[in-house]
Design an enzyme around this catalytic site. Structure first.
Site, PDB file in Angstrom:
ATOM      1  N   GLU A 148       0.871  -1.176   0.000  1.00  0.00           N
ATOM      2  CA  GLU A 148       0.000   0.000   0.000  1.00  0.00           C
ATOM      3  C   GLU A 148       0.906   1.223   0.000  1.00  0.00           C
ATOM      4  O   GLU A 148       1.797   1.338   0.854  1.00  0.00           O
ATOM      5  CB  GLU A 148      -0.891  -0.010   1.231  1.00  0.00           C
ATOM      6  CG  GLU A 148      -1.863   1.165   1.308  1.00  0.00           C
ATOM      7  CD  GLU A 148      -2.552   1.230   2.657  1.00  0.00           C
ATOM      8  OE1 GLU A 148      -3.717   1.660   2.692  1.00  0.00           O
ATOM      9  OE2 GLU A 148      -1.909   0.883   3.672  1.00  0.00           O
ATOM     10  N   GLU A 239      -8.613  12.507   1.897  1.00  0.00           N
ATOM     11  CA  GLU A 239      -8.881  11.596   3.008  1.00  0.00           C
ATOM     12  C   GLU A 239      -9.005  12.404   4.295  1.00  0.00           C
ATOM     13  O   GLU A 239      -8.229  13.326   4.520  1.00  0.00           O
ATOM     14  CB  GLU A 239      -7.721  10.611   3.112  1.00  0.00           C
ATOM     15  CG  GLU A 239      -7.711   9.707   4.296  1.00  0.00           C
ATOM     16  CD  GLU A 239      -6.479   8.798   4.292  1.00  0.00           C
ATOM     17  OE1 GLU A 239      -6.292   8.087   5.280  1.00  0.00           O
ATOM     18  OE2 GLU A 239      -5.713   8.815   3.318  1.00  0.00           O
TER      19      GLU A 239
END
Length: 357
Positions: A148, A239
């Site tokens: 990730e 985010e």
């Protein structure tokens, strides 16, 4: 605080997502919580229904998304996830544009990009106005190995690198980024529960807008013993979490390298570089000039955003692995060549990458 976003390819073409939820900032990243697998499967079924419903709505170019789903809009993959308290929505605009608005949010992430990432440069512009914990990042996953990764251009509140291992720096795109690595043990991933690494590049002086030369970060991670695997999805993501509020308005492919007639862009994957520049332009077509440097034996891959296609090319041998991908090789006319693009309403420039051999 960072949570893991997960997307897994289903039996068709859409990606589903697992997320960790946020309650309060923990003392370190090891204590982060995540949503369970059962909730993910239920949410995935709803995601498919919502995505299909959005696809048939007229005016989808301005669709508002307020529940977890993935899909495509104007040739761009998009992903949106929300959980916990408060509210968050993402509005999909024209081209690669999206905007977000959140208030008292528990956890959300949304953005646009590609269902399969690459090392091609990503150009974007816009605004990012958070209050509380929030990140603005180029974000994605790879498999084999599972990784990730974040290239974070701006952040607010909780430092995204907290608890990770510092590996060095990389200078790119007019700034310095700190490199970090972190390991997640028995956590949800795009391949189910697994142990995997997170790679970070965090800009030391925040910015909103410009070009992210993705290959520079991939190469820097590799030099620090942090290899990537096979590309999965990649988005320019907003985010926020832990009760924050704010807004963003981001357009991917909006300055140099975008717009179908102005600016320039390019890409490299070692040994050569392909650079785009604008040529002439009409009402339903535009030309791009391509210059290759660093080698006389090269292959350039050009990826177009649907529904734009290559109409014709010159001074190059061109093949087409798919409708929206062209591969170019020398034909004896040197390293300068070009293409005519039929945008079909999609005026974002294609991305290019260059390899030798």
């Amino acid at each position: 605080m960072t949570r893991i976003h997960t997307l897994a390819i289903d039996s068709l073409q859409y990606l589903h997502k697992e997320e960790e939820s946020h309650d309060r900032p923990p003392p370190n990243r090891a204590n982060r919580r995540r949503r369970g697998r059962t909730g993910l499967l239920i949410g995935s079924a709803l995601t498919v229904i919502l995505a299909l419903a959005t696809a048939v709505l007229p005016g989808v170019a301005q669709a508002s998304v307020c529940s977890s789903q993935t899909g495509s809009n104007n040739g761009y993959f998009y992903s949106f996830y929300t959980a916990g308290s408060g509210s968050a929505c993402m509005t999909l605009g024209s081209g690669g544009n999206y905007s977000t608005l959140w208030s008292g949010v528990g956890d959300f992430v949304g953005g646009v990009g590609a269902s399969t990432g690459s090392n091609a440069p990503v150009t974007y512009s816009g605004t990012f106005n958070p209050s509380g914990d929030a990140y603005l990042s180029l974000y994605g996953w790879t498999t084999n190995p599972i990784v990730e990764y974040y290239i974070t251009d701006d952040w607010s509140g909780y430092n995204p690198s907290s608890g990770a291992t510092y590996k060095g720096t990389v200078n790119s795109d007019g700034g310095t980024y700190d490199i970090y690595e972190d390991q997640r043990v028995n956590e949800p991933s795009i391949e189910g529960t697994a142990t995997f690494n997170q790679y970070w590049a965090v800009r030391t002086s925040g910015r909103v807008g410009g070009t992210i030369t993705t290959a520079n970060f991939f190469n820097a991670w590799a030099a620090d013993g942090m290899p990537l695997g096979t590309m999965n999805y990649q988005i320019l993501a907003t985010e926020a979490f832990n009760g924050g509020s704010g807004s963003s308005n981001i357009t991917v492919g909006s300055s140099s390298g975008g717009g179908g007639g102005s600016g320039g862009g390019g890409g490299s994957s070692g040994g050569c570089t392909a650079t785009l520049s604008a040529g002439s332009k009409g009402s339903n077509w535009y030309n791009l000039n391509v210059t290759v440097t660093g080698s006389s034996s090269w292959t350039v891959t050009m990826d177009l955003a649907s529904p734009a296609v290559v109409h014709s090319s010159w001074n190059v041998n061109a093949t087409y692995p798919s409708e929206y991908v062209m591969k170019a090789a020398p034909n004896g006319n040197g390293n300068s060549w070009g293409v005519t693009i039929s945008p079909n309403g999609q005026w974002t420039w294609p991305t290019v990458s260059c390899s030798t051999g």
